[in-house]
Write an enzyme that holds these catalytic residues in place. Structure first.
Site, mmCIF file in Angstrom:
data_model
loop_
_atom_site.group_PDB
_atom_site.id
_atom_site.type_symbol
_atom_site.label_atom_id
_atom_site.label_comp_id
_atom_site.label_asym_id
_atom_site.label_seq_id
_atom_site.Cartn_x
_atom_site.Cartn_y
_atom_site.Cartn_z
ATOM 1 N N ASP A 106 0.735 -1.089 -0.141
ATOM 2 C CA ASP A 106 0.013 0.015 -0.117
ATOM 3 C C ASP A 106 0.735 1.358 -0.009
ATOM 4 O OD1 ASP A 106 -2.258 -1.666 0.287
ATOM 5 O OD2 ASP A 106 -1.749 -1.823 2.508
ATOM 6 N N HIS B 218 -4.757 -2.049 -6.297
ATOM 7 C CA HIS B 218 -4.150 -0.805 -6.490
ATOM 8 C C HIS B 218 -4.889 0.233 -7.093
ATOM 9 C CE1 HIS B 218 0.107 -2.129 -6.742
ATOM 10 N NE2 HIS B 218 -0.248 -2.726 -7.936
HETATM 11 P P1 GDP Z 1 -0.365 0.393 -3.814
HETATM 12 O O1 GDP Z 1 -1.028 -1.011 -3.669
HETATM 13 O O2 GDP Z 1 1.094 0.322 -3.386
HETATM 14 O O3 GDP Z 1 -0.523 0.799 -5.283
HETATM 15 O O4 GDP Z 1 -1.095 1.270 -2.952
HETATM 16 P P2 GDP Z 1 -2.512 1.560 -2.644
HETATM 17 O O5 GDP Z 1 -3.269 1.674 -4.175
HETATM 18 O O6 GDP Z 1 -3.313 0.690 -1.725
HETATM 19 O O7 GDP Z 1 -2.496 3.005 -1.928
HETATM 20 C C1 GDP Z 1 -2.128 3.862 -2.277
HETATM 21 C C2 GDP Z 1 -3.441 4.984 -1.945
HETATM 22 O O8 GDP Z 1 -2.876 6.250 -1.726
HETATM 23 C C3 GDP Z 1 -4.453 5.156 -3.170
HETATM 24 O O9 GDP Z 1 -5.691 5.360 -2.700
HETATM 25 C C4 GDP Z 1 -3.753 6.303 -4.006
HETATM 26 O O10 GDP Z 1 -5.026 6.861 -4.694
HETATM 27 C C5 GDP Z 1 -3.429 7.090 -2.779
HETATM 28 N N1 GDP Z 1 -2.283 8.061 -3.092
HETATM 29 C C6 GDP Z 1 -1.269 7.616 -3.771
HETATM 30 N N2 GDP Z 1 -0.220 8.678 -3.865
HETATM 31 C C7 GDP Z 1 -0.829 9.802 -3.051
HETATM 32 C C8 GDP Z 1 -0.424 10.985 -2.750
HETATM 33 O O11 GDP Z 1 0.895 11.426 -3.012
HETATM 34 N N3 GDP Z 1 -1.219 11.770 -1.856
HETATM 35 C C9 GDP Z 1 -2.374 11.271 -1.237
HETATM 36 N N4 GDP Z 1 -3.222 11.962 -0.535
HETATM 37 N N5 GDP Z 1 -2.872 10.086 -1.780
HETATM 38 C C10 GDP Z 1 -2.028 9.306 -2.670
#
Ligand code: GDP
Length: 421
Positions: A12, A40
Site C-alpha cells: 500500500d 492498486h
Molecule cells: P499500492 O497497492 O502500493 O498501489 O497502494 P494503494 O493503491 O493501496 O494505496 C495508495 C493509495 O494512496 C491510493 O488510494 C492512492 O490513490 C493514494 N495515493 C497515492 N499517492 C498519493 C499521494 O501522494 N497523496 C495522497 N493524498 N494520496 C495518494
C-alpha cells in the site's frame, strides 16, 4: 530498459500510481506475483480504478499488460475485473492484455479453504485477505495446481480437476465441507472460453519483444516486508514480492534489471496481523488513518498506521536492491506540528539499527526523533522549490537515513500530483 517498481514496506505504498505514471515510457507492463489479494488504486483522466489483478497500465492506450507466470489468478474474478473495466470504457483485447500460460489458477475451493481456515483460527488469524492465495500457492508446490495452459485443453481439465477436488476434500472435510468438482469444472470451462484469447507463452512473447528493443516495466504487489522468504514470516504473503523475482515471475528468468524504483510512503501502514513496531494507537492513529484514507483497496479493512520507519525501510531497500525511491503521500503529513520518525529500535535494552527476524521483532520498540511539521497544503507544489523548508528537510532526513536517492515525491493521488527530484 527493464525496470521494476516495488514496495519497500508492508504494501500500500502507492506503487499503482507510480506504475500509472511511469508506464508511459514503457511498452509492456508485467505483474509477476500474487493474485487479487491486493489492490492498486489509480486515478487519471479516464476515472478512478481499483485494480486487483490487472497491471496498472491497463487504462493507458498502446501498452501491453501481462499477467506473469508467478501469479495466481482467480479466473472468475479476472473475467469480472476485465468486464468491469470494459464497462467503464477501457478497451481490453488480446492486443493489450496477455496472460502467461504458466500462471496458476486460483479455484473456488482455494477461496473456501482460506476463509474456513481464518474462521477456525478466530483471534489467532493471520489477517488473510481470504482470496485463496495461500491455498493456491500451496497446491502449486504440492504439484496439484491448475495452470492457465490447462484452460486451453478442456479434456485435460476434466481429468485433473476431479482428481484435485477429491484430494482437496480430504482437507475440506475436516472443516465439515466438501467441494463439488462438477461446479468447479463448469466455472472453469466458462472462464476458459473467455480467457483463451489472452493466454500466451510469456517466455516466448517477452523474449521476442525484448529482442525488438521493447521496454519492460515489472509491477510488484505488496512490499519487501511481505516477501515469503525475506518478509515478516509468517505474516507475509505466499509469493516473492522482491524485484529479484520480477523476471522469473514474468516469464523471463534470464533478464537482468536496469533500474529498481522502490516506493515508500512518507509514513507507515500495515494491513493485517503481525509485528508492526511503529504502530500508533487511539486518536493519533485515527487521525493519521483518516487523513491518509488508510483503508484496504481490496478489502476495505482499516490499516494499522505509524510513523515512518527507517529501520524497516533500510531493510526493504536492501532486500529490493532499490536504485532509487519514490516517496508518496507526503501531503498527508501536513496536519502534524511535529513529524515523528522511527530512527532505530530498542531490542532487549539495546539500541539496534538492523531489522530483526522472527519473534524478536515483536519485542522491538521504536526510538523516535521529531522533525518540524510543514503545516500547509503542499498538494499544489510541482517543483522542489515550491515545497516549504520543513518538507524539504523531512525528505532530506529520510534520504540520508535510508541512503538511497529520492527521485519522486508525490503530494496527491492524481497522476500529475508529484514532484520530480
Ligand atoms: P499500492 O497497492 O502500493 O498501489 O497502494 P494503494 O493503491 O493501496 O494505496 C495508495 C493509495 O494512496 C491510493 O488510494 C492512492 O490513490 C493514494 N495515493 C497515492 N499517492 C498519493 C499521494 O501522494 N497523496 C495522497 N493524498 N494520496 C495518494
Amino acid at each position: 530498459m527493464k525496470t521494476a517498481i516495488v514496495g519497500i514496506n508492508w504494501g500500500d505504498e502507492g506503487k499503482g500510481r507510480m506504475v500509472d505514471l511511469l508506464s508511459r515510457d514503457y511498452d509492456i507492463i508485467c505483474r509477476y506475483q500474487g493474485g487479487n489479494n491486493a489492490g492498486h488504486t489509480i486515478k487519471n483522466d479516464k476515472g478512478k480504478f481499483i485494480l486487483n489483478l490487472l497491471p496498472s497500465a491497463i487504462t493507458r492506450e498502446g501498452k501491453v499488460n501481462l499477467l506473469g507466470a508467478g501469479m495466481v489468478i482467480d479466473a472468475e474474478y479476472l473475467v469480472k475485473e476485465i468486464q468491469g473495466l470494459i464497462s467503464q470504457g477501457i478497451e481490453i483485447t488480446p492486443e493489450n492484455l496477455k496472460i502467461s500460460d504458466k500462471a496458476h489458477v486460483c479455484l473456488p475451493y482455494h477461496v473456501r479453504q482460506d476463509i474456513l481456515e481464518e474462521e477456525r483460527l478466530k483471534d489467532k488469524k493471520f489477517g488473510s485477505t481470504r482470496r485463496g492465495i495461500a491455498p493456491c500457492y500451496s497446491d502449486k508446490y504440492m504439484k496439484k495446481g491448475v495452470q492457465m495452459a490447462d484452460l486451453l485443453d478442456i479434456n485435460y481439465l476434466r481429468e485433473i480437476v476431479p482428481a484435485f477436488a477429491q484430494w482437496k476434500n480430504l482437507t475440506l472435510k475436516g472443516y465439515g465441507e466438501t467441494t463439488d468438482a462438477k461446479k468447479v469444472l463448469e466455472s472453469l470451462e466458462k472462464c476458459a472460453e473467455f480467457l483463451t484469447p489472452f493466454i500466451v507463452d510469456s517466455t516466448e512473447y517477452l523474449k521476442e519483444e525484448i529482442q525488438k528493443g521493447k521496454k519492460i516495466l515489472f509491477e510488484a504487489q505488496l512490499g519487501a516486508l511481505r516477501d515469503i522468504d525475506y518478509g515478516i514470516y509468517p505474516f507475509t504473503t505466499s509469493s516473492h514480492t522482491l524485484a529479484a523475482y520480477a523476471p522469473i515471475g514474468s516469464g523471463v528468468p534470464f533478464v537482468k534489471l536496469d533500474r529498481v524504483l522502490g516506493v515508500m510512503k512518507a509514513y507507515s501502514s500495515c494491513v493485517g496481523e503481525g509485528p508492526f513496531v511503529v504502530e500508533m494507537s487511539d486518536d493519533e492513529a485515527s487521525k493519521l488513518r483518516e487523513e491518509g484514507d488508510e483503508y484496504g483497496a481490496a478489502t476495505g479493512r482499516a490499516r494499522r498506521v505509524g510513523a515512518f520507519d527507517i529501520v524497516a525501510s533500510r531493510y526493504g531497500i536492501l532486500a529490493q536492491g532499490a536504485t532509487e525511491i519514490a516517496l508518496t503521500k507526503l501531503d498527508i503529513l501536513s496536519y502534524l506540528d511535529k513529524i515523528p520518525v522511527c530512527v532505530a529500535y530498542e531490542l532487549d535494552g539495546k539500541r539496534i539499527n538492523h531489522f530483526p527476524t522472527g519473534p524478536a521483532l515483536f519485542r522491538a520498540k521504536p526510538i523516535f526523533e521529531f522533525l518540524d511539521g510543514f503545516k500547509c497544503n503542499i498538494s499544489k507544489c510541482r517543483k522542489k522549490e515550491d515545497l516549504p523548508k520543513q518538507a524539504l528537510d523531512y525528505i532530506e532526513f529520510i534520504e540520508n537515513a535510508v541512503n538511497c536517492p529520492i527521485k519522486y515525491v508525490s503530494v496527491g493521488p492524481a497522476r500529475d500530483e508529484y514532484i520530480k527530484f
